[in-house]
Scaffold this motif. Sequence first.
Motif, PDB file in Angstrom:
ATOM      1  N   ARG A 120      36.946  34.350  37.708  1.00 37.60           N
ATOM      2  CA  ARG A 120      37.603  33.024  37.823  1.00 37.60           C
ATOM      3  C   ARG A 120      37.252  31.976  36.649  1.00 37.60           C
ATOM      4  O   ARG A 120      37.253  30.919  36.959  1.00 37.60           O
ATOM      5  N   ASN A 153      44.539  32.841  42.601  1.00 32.63           N
ATOM      6  CA  ASN A 153      43.668  33.408  43.148  1.00 32.63           C
ATOM      7  C   ASN A 153      42.183  32.913  43.466  1.00 32.63           C
ATOM      8  O   ASN A 153      41.600  33.709  42.563  1.00 32.63           O
ATOM      9  N   PRO A 154      41.737  32.160  44.535  1.00 28.53           N
ATOM     10  CA  PRO A 154      40.380  31.830  44.310  1.00 28.53           C
ATOM     11  C   PRO A 154      39.252  32.935  44.776  1.00 28.53           C
ATOM     12  O   PRO A 154      37.912  32.731  44.610  1.00 28.53           O
ATOM     13  N   ARG A 155      39.707  34.019  44.903  1.00 21.39           N
ATOM     14  CA  ARG A 155      38.958  35.356  45.440  1.00 21.39           C
ATOM     15  C   ARG A 155      38.933  36.344  44.550  1.00 21.39           C
ATOM     16  O   ARG A 155      38.329  37.367  44.977  1.00 21.39           O
ATOM     17  N   ALA A 156      39.247  35.820  43.280  1.00 24.85           N
ATOM     18  CA  ALA A 156      39.346  36.995  41.975  1.00 24.85           C
ATOM     19  C   ALA A 156      37.866  37.261  41.679  1.00 24.85           C
ATOM     20  O   ALA A 156      37.161  36.478  41.923  1.00 24.85           O
ATOM     21  N   GLY A 200      41.149  30.784  34.410  1.00 26.62           N
ATOM     22  CA  GLY A 200      42.245  30.282  35.031  1.00 26.62           C
ATOM     23  C   GLY A 200      43.054  29.363  34.122  1.00 26.62           C
ATOM     24  O   GLY A 200      44.173  29.555  33.661  1.00 26.62           O
ATOM     25  N   ASP A 219      41.853  35.051  38.219  1.00 29.88           N
ATOM     26  CA  ASP A 219      42.159  34.266  39.278  1.00 29.88           C
ATOM     27  C   ASP A 219      43.717  33.584  38.898  1.00 29.88           C
ATOM     28  O   ASP A 219      44.225  33.030  40.001  1.00 29.88           O
TER      29      ASP A 219
END
Length: 309
Positions: free
Chosen positions: A203, A197-200, A206, A19
């Motif tokens: 997550r 990137n919140p779509r990783a 971070g 993320d």
Amino acid sequence: MGEAQIERPTSPFDGKAFDVENALLMYALSYATMPAEGIYDQPALEPLRDSIKDCHIYLVGLTPVIQTQAVTQDGTNMVTSMSVRGQIHDLRWAIPPNVVLKGDADQGWWGEDEEGRRCFPDEVTIGMRLKLEAGVDFKVLYIGQAFGEEGSRNALDRLRKHETLQKIALQGVPAGYRLTLLMLEIQPGNSTITVINPRAANRSQGSERIRMGLDKLFGTDEAERTTLYEAALIRYFQPPFNTIFKKSFPSTNLKVLADCYDKDFAAVVAEISIDELPFTLFSDTVAHRHNHIAKFDLHDDEARRVFFA
């Protein structure tokens, strides 16, 4: 009836590994340029010493010979007629009130006011006009660096004993061109670009990866930045007289990148974006551009590529 499912639009960031990803950004802060034969001309070098002392990157290339053919006055304008590649380009400059054009082909030309003070467009201003109006360019033939112990050597120190520079000169310079040096100072501190990137896929790291970017990337020293910048430019321009880095950068086998992978960079970026350059850079593989950005992902794994996808 069940509720309708709303599909989330797909994104190039879907399924990426982490993320948070970091890239190291390097850019040229200032420059000095001169004809190659000028490296032994001590009086001519003196005004450039402050500009050159922190320049550790150098580019060797071809630029067209520029000659002043005449300077005339046309009403309230001074006209400098410059020859570039055999063509005359008339540059017009507004003459300030109470300034008179003086001089000749032997002395040079200048404007002089009532108190005897001289004025004339400087080389940078003339160069920028010619770059735009006459297409003055710089064909990149070789890229190198000089750093030494704690930055003790600069580009000029290296060029005075440079075998490749001598080799290029011995092979001959095309008629109407001259061998020219462009020396660059890289920004003194580290700059990073961070993607969140919140779509990783993962997550959970971070905060740790942000901290790693601050701690490790900012620990990259000037010698490392100089070598990375040189390598990125060589890979980008593909100069004919370079051998190292032209095909091998980036690679996990390169010693220069070992620390990058340890610090977990995802990418490196090297920029030349200086508006005052008196020419546009190009090579056999890179088109003429006013700004050049050499950008490279460091990982083959598609899941780590978030900057230049």
